[in-house]
Design a protein around this motif. Sequence first.
Motif, PDB file in Angstrom:
ATOM      1  N   ASP A  87       0.830  -1.209   0.000  1.00 54.26           N
ATOM      2  CA  ASP A  87       0.000   0.000   0.000  1.00 54.26           C
ATOM      3  C   ASP A  87       0.866   1.261   0.000  1.00 54.26           C
ATOM      4  N   MET A  88       1.958   1.244   0.769  1.00 50.75           N
ATOM      5  CA  MET A  88       2.818   2.429   0.861  1.00 50.75           C
ATOM      6  C   MET A  88       3.488   2.753  -0.470  1.00 50.75           C
ATOM      7  N   VAL A  89       3.975   1.727  -1.147  1.00 48.80           N
ATOM      8  CA  VAL A  89       4.672   2.005  -2.407  1.00 48.80           C
ATOM      9  C   VAL A  89       3.693   2.511  -3.460  1.00 48.80           C
ATOM     10  N   ILE A  90       2.468   2.022  -3.427  1.00 47.50           N
ATOM     11  CA  ILE A  90       1.472   2.512  -4.383  1.00 47.50           C
ATOM     12  C   ILE A  90       1.096   3.959  -4.053  1.00 47.50           C
ATOM     13  N   GLU A  91       0.950   4.257  -2.770  1.00 47.90           N
ATOM     14  CA  GLU A  91       0.662   5.642  -2.374  1.00 47.90           C
ATOM     15  C   GLU A  91       1.754   6.585  -2.854  1.00 47.90           C
ATOM     16  N   GLU A  92       2.997   6.129  -2.804  1.00 45.69           N
ATOM     17  CA  GLU A  92       4.109   6.986  -3.219  1.00 45.69           C
ATOM     18  C   GLU A  92       4.187   7.134  -4.738  1.00 45.69           C
ATOM     19  N   VAL A  93       3.920   6.067  -5.489  1.00 49.24           N
ATOM     20  CA  VAL A  93       4.003   6.202  -6.942  1.00 49.24           C
ATOM     21  C   VAL A  93       2.850   7.058  -7.463  1.00 49.24           C
ATOM     22  N   ARG A  94       1.766   7.124  -6.721  1.00 54.58           N
ATOM     23  CA  ARG A  94       0.666   7.988  -7.143  1.00 54.58           C
ATOM     24  C   ARG A  94       1.062   9.463  -7.115  1.00 54.58           C
ATOM     25  N   ALA A  95       2.042   9.805  -6.294  1.00 51.95           N
ATOM     26  CA  ALA A  95       2.558  11.177  -6.310  1.00 51.95           C
ATOM     27  C   ALA A  95       3.247  11.456  -7.642  1.00 51.95           C
ATOM     28  N   ASP A  96       3.966  10.472  -8.159  1.00 53.29           N
ATOM     29  CA  ASP A  96       4.597  10.624  -9.476  1.00 53.29           C
ATOM     30  C   ASP A  96       3.542  10.751 -10.570  1.00 53.29           C
ATOM     31  N   ALA A  98       0.543  11.962 -10.207  1.00 53.56           N
ATOM     32  CA  ALA A  98      -0.034  13.306 -10.097  1.00 53.56           C
ATOM     33  C   ALA A  98       0.894  14.353 -10.709  1.00 53.56           C
ATOM     34  N   ASP A  99       2.215  14.179 -10.503  1.00 52.68           N
ATOM     35  CA  ASP A  99       3.185  15.119 -11.089  1.00 52.68           C
ATOM     36  C   ASP A  99       3.136  15.096 -12.610  1.00 52.68           C
ATOM     37  N   LYS A 100       3.013  13.892 -13.167  1.00 50.90           N
ATOM     38  CA  LYS A 100       3.088  13.754 -14.624  1.00 50.90           C
ATOM     39  C   LYS A 100       1.773  14.102 -15.310  1.00 50.90           C
ATOM     40  N   TYR A 101       0.663  13.649 -14.755  1.00 52.88           N
ATOM     41  CA  TYR A 101      -0.625  13.789 -15.434  1.00 52.88           C
ATOM     42  C   TYR A 101      -1.541  14.843 -14.800  1.00 52.88           C
ATOM     43  N   GLY A 102      -1.104  15.381 -13.669  1.00 53.59           N
ATOM     44  CA  GLY A 102      -1.960  16.338 -12.983  1.00 53.59           C
ATOM     45  C   GLY A 102      -3.077  15.636 -12.225  1.00 53.59           C
ATOM     46  N   GLY A 234      -2.304  11.143  -4.216  1.00 55.88           N
ATOM     47  CA  GLY A 234      -0.980  11.572  -4.658  1.00 55.88           C
ATOM     48  C   GLY A 234      -0.769  13.069  -4.632  1.00 55.88           C
ATOM     49  N   ASP A 235      -1.683  13.813  -3.983  1.00 52.66           N
ATOM     50  CA  ASP A 235      -1.541  15.269  -3.896  1.00 52.66           C
ATOM     51  C   ASP A 235      -0.629  15.602  -2.712  1.00 52.66           C
ATOM     52  N   VAL A 236       0.664  15.559  -2.937  1.00 50.31           N
ATOM     53  CA  VAL A 236       1.665  15.703  -1.883  1.00 50.31           C
ATOM     54  C   VAL A 236       1.604  17.073  -1.219  1.00 50.31           C
ATOM     55  N   SER A 237       1.414  18.124  -2.003  1.00 48.50           N
ATOM     56  CA  SER A 237       1.426  19.466  -1.418  1.00 48.50           C
ATOM     57  C   SER A 237       0.265  19.658  -0.447  1.00 48.50           C
ATOM     58  N   SER A 238      -0.914  19.114  -0.786  1.00 43.53           N
ATOM     59  CA  SER A 238      -2.061  19.226   0.124  1.00 43.53           C
ATOM     60  C   SER A 238      -1.831  18.426   1.392  1.00 43.53           C
ATOM     61  N   VAL A 239      -1.245  17.241   1.255  1.00 50.71           N
ATOM     62  CA  VAL A 239      -0.953  16.419   2.435  1.00 50.71           C
ATOM     63  C   VAL A 239       0.017  17.147   3.352  1.00 50.71           C
ATOM     64  N   GLU A 240       1.089  17.689   2.784  1.00 48.88           N
ATOM     65  CA  GLU A 240       2.082  18.391   3.594  1.00 48.88           C
ATOM     66  C   GLU A 240       1.454  19.583   4.307  1.00 48.88           C
ATOM     67  N   TYR A 241       0.642  20.340   3.603  1.00 43.11           N
ATOM     68  CA  TYR A 241       0.017  21.527   4.189  1.00 43.11           C
ATOM     69  C   TYR A 241      -0.882  21.139   5.364  1.00 43.11           C
TER      70      TYR A 241
END
Length: 434
Positions: A87-96, A98-102, A234-241
């Motif tokens: 689950d963790m690795v999939i959560e992390e690749v979803r950030a990629d 989101a970066d590529k496809y928005g 995969g919305d890393v910026s929202s998670v961090e905020y």
Amino acid sequence: MSLKKPEEIFNFTATSDDCIKCGKCIPVCTIHQINPDETTSPRGFIDLLGAYQRGQLELDKNAKDIFESCFLCTNCVDVCPNSLPTDMVIEEVRADIADKYGIAWFKRGFFFLLRHRKIMDFVMKFGFMFKTCALAEDSKGRGLRARFSLPMMKKDRLIPSMMKTSFLNTYPEEIPAPEQKQKNPRVAIFIGCLGNYNYEGIGNGLVEILGKLNIDIFIPKDQLCCGAPAYFTGDVSSVEYMTKKNIEYFESFMDECDAMLIPEATCSAMVKHDWQVFFKNHDMPDWEARAKKVGEKIHMATVWLHDNTNLKEMLEEKGKRFDEVVTYHDPCHARKVQGIYEEPRNLLAPNYPMVEMSDPNRCCGFGGVTMQTEKFHFAEAAGKPKAAMIEETKAHYVSAECSACRVQISESMNNAGVETIFKNPLELIAEALR
């Protein structure tokens, strides 16, 4: 702050190499049960992620579709002999991804509202006032039906109802216990977004229970969403905020509280477990330590009530017995992530006849924002077996301490014509105390 890319922190290849291909994950995998393809199985996901980090797999739209098909139910982690964090690795690749496809416009809009409480309050208030224009109350009181097809929502789909006033805006920040003693216990409540805006019985029930136990209540008004919807997308910026804002806020009052109670499995798992994982995977050890510290006082509501109060004895002494049978569903983020199983059942059993469904541990199929919108056909397919299990019990209520499960199971029962009504255990316990 510029975050390091997930693959620089998390070694997908090492995880892939550690998979022994035993296949124990296959029978329990939620997506594989409804879409039996090796690529959308846990060991398939892991192999593809290893190939991706080695530069042997392009993150094209086909790979995007595969990685977004996982329900993140953690069934595979539960049975894996090597405890591989699929689950963790999939959560992390979803950030990629989101970066590529928005991120789709409606998801970006949703995450924006989760970051800005006052705007969300206004939107939900506006939605309540005009909900009958597009939505109609379900005859069973389980939610609202769409009168016509909306973006990403087909006609007659069941969605959560809307409250006139949110939980956070209904109660004062401080609610003293009815009887003031020399040292009353004091707890804070983290309500969760669905409990705040849609399912009013959850917060009302928890406040009522704590009052009966003579516990002082603190309702932190500036709490934000836990970040789970954005994290699983995969919305890393929202998670961090949201995580940093919440941690800073929690630190300002946590020393004055005995505990913070969360009546939601997904929110509780996110705050107690995934916040630390997120900061670790993105190389922020200071924030990881701060997340761990605040997490020490945070508990699922039924677990803390079961372990730290005399609530069970009060329910037994009350002696009230209802005829309505209850069956309990184990949310993935409660049983698998946090090991919670007995506590809510023990609090319901004194007053309600309990019947177990054939597989209370089976994922209901909620799966997150993407699964509920762009891949809803998978959510529908995963929900059918759960609705059938509930119907077999002939229970009047199905209960779970998770509003995401409530959304999904209510929709699944609606589609299958199942008469059972969903209630959070806190709602049922509060009724037993009246």
